[in-house]
Structure formats: C-alpha cells, structure tokens
Design an enzyme around this catalytic site. Structure first.
Site, short mmCIF file in Angstrom:
data_model
loop_
_atom_site.label_atom_id
_atom_site.label_comp_id
_atom_site.label_asym_id
_atom_site.label_seq_id
_atom_site.Cartn_x
_atom_site.Cartn_y
_atom_site.Cartn_z
N ASP A 48 5.83 -7.22 -3.26
CA ASP A 48 5.09 -7.83 -4.31
C ASP A 48 4.98 -8.76 -4.19
OD1 ASP A 48 5.76 -5.27 -5.63
OD2 ASP A 48 7.20 -5.93 -7.02
N HIS A 72 11.40 -5.60 -1.49
CA HIS A 72 9.70 -4.79 -2.64
C HIS A 72 9.46 -6.46 -3.11
CE1 HIS A 72 9.65 -1.28 -1.03
NE2 HIS A 72 11.15 -0.61 -1.60
N ASP A 91 -1.20 -1.40 0.37
CA ASP A 91 -1.25 -2.63 0.89
C ASP A 91 -3.26 -3.01 1.63
OD1 ASP A 91 -0.99 -1.37 3.00
OD2 ASP A 91 -0.75 -2.53 4.18
N ASP A 110 -6.59 -4.32 4.69
CA ASP A 110 -5.72 -4.13 5.25
C ASP A 110 -4.55 -5.11 5.74
OD1 ASP A 110 -3.86 -1.21 5.38
OD2 ASP A 110 -3.27 -2.23 7.16
N ASN A 115 8.42 -5.83 3.22
CA ASN A 115 9.34 -4.81 2.23
C ASN A 115 11.01 -4.83 3.30
OD1 ASN A 115 7.84 -4.93 -0.01
ND2 ASN A 115 7.14 -2.69 0.83
#
Length: 180
Positions: free
Chosen positions: A83, A79, A109, A66, A74
């Site tokens: 990514d 974003h 994630d 995680d 973000n």
C-alpha cells in the site's frame, strides 16, 4: 390568507431533495476516486481523459504505468508495504502530471495518465518511479515500466492499447505479451 406556513411546508421537500442531491453527488465523486491513492478510478478517468484528448490531440501523451515485481513487495514486506508503494507511486505521478494532466489508478498496480506536452519529461517520471519508497525504517526497492502513446485517433482505448504495447516492450524481463 397567510402564505408563510404553506411556503415553509412546500420548502421542506425541496430541502430534503437538495440534501439528497448533495449526498449523491459526494458519493459519486468518492466512487470515482481510489480510496488508497486518491487518484481517479478507471470510470472517473475515462471521460476526463477523452475530453483532454479531444481538446488538444496534437499535444497529448497517454501513459500506462505498471509496477515491476510488485508482488514481491507484498510477499516479502506485507500488504501495508505494498500500500505504501502504491501511495508513493500515486504521489509521484500526481507531482509529475501537476496541472498539465490527470492520473488514475486503473486497478492493482496499474496506473494511467493523460498529460499535455510531456514527451521531454518522460525520463523524469521513469526516474521518479524508480526511487526507493521508505517504509517502516527500510527503503523498499521499486520500479515501474512506463509506456507512452500519442493518440493519432481521438480514442482513449486505442491510445491506452498503444501505451500498453510500448510499456510491455520496456519491461525489464523482456515480456511483450500481456499478462493476465
């Protein structure tokens, strides 16, 4: 009687069904891969992971990964930066697993892996997942919590639950309860 025209006509539906079967197979394979990272999705991962666990239970480690503070990436960088972090995490996980296992993006994630003979390499994975990710001329700080389990039973769900508990015990902010 010339059978060639009849055989040719009979072959037309077979070609159509064959093309449809190929198209359907590709669609299913694509659906089992995450479009951003190229990793298996949960559905694509589950059956393969269960087979690997059944084949060599004494040598298998199940991991849950995680990303730490992913929302901050973000929120701060956008974003596209998020990514880039997800793609870099996937690349690092694939490289670490190499031919000894398989990796998946379970969603958001959260990632998972099932690998053979990995216990001695977990520190290498944790270090790789803490390397900054280059994006748009800056290095994005990243971190990840990694939980591991060695399935005593041959059930993937139990192994993932144990890895989840281990992962949250290792979270930097001390959270031990599952977030949602």
């Amino acid at each position: 009687m010339d059978l060639a025209p009849i055989l040719a006509l009979a072959g037309v539906p077979l070609v159509g069904w064959s093309a449809h079967g190929t198209w359907l197979h590709r669609r299913l394979a694509h659906a089992r891969r995450d479009p951003l990272t190229g990793l298996l999705t949960r559905d694509g991962f589950t059956a393969r992971a269960e087979r690997l666990i059944r084949s060599r239970p004494e040598r298998v480690t199940v991991l849950l990964v995680d990303l730490d503070d992913f929302k901050a990436v973000n929120d701060t960088h956008g974003h596209a930066a998020g990514d880039a972090v997800l793609a870099a995490t996937a690349d690092r996980l694939i490289h670490w697993c190499s031919s000894h296992g398989l990796a998946a993006r379970l969603g958001g994630d959260e990632f998972a892996a099932v690998v053979l003979d990995s216990a001695h390499r977990l520190d290498d994975l944790r270090a790789a997942l803490h390397e900054p990710v280059p994006f748009a001329g800056v290095l994005l700080p990243v971190g990840a919590s990694v939980g591991a389990s060695h399935p005593a039973a041959l059930l993937l769900t139990e192994a993932l639950s144990a890895a989840d508990r281990d992962m949250y015990a290792r979270k930097p902010d001390g959270r031990t309860a599952r977030r949602r």
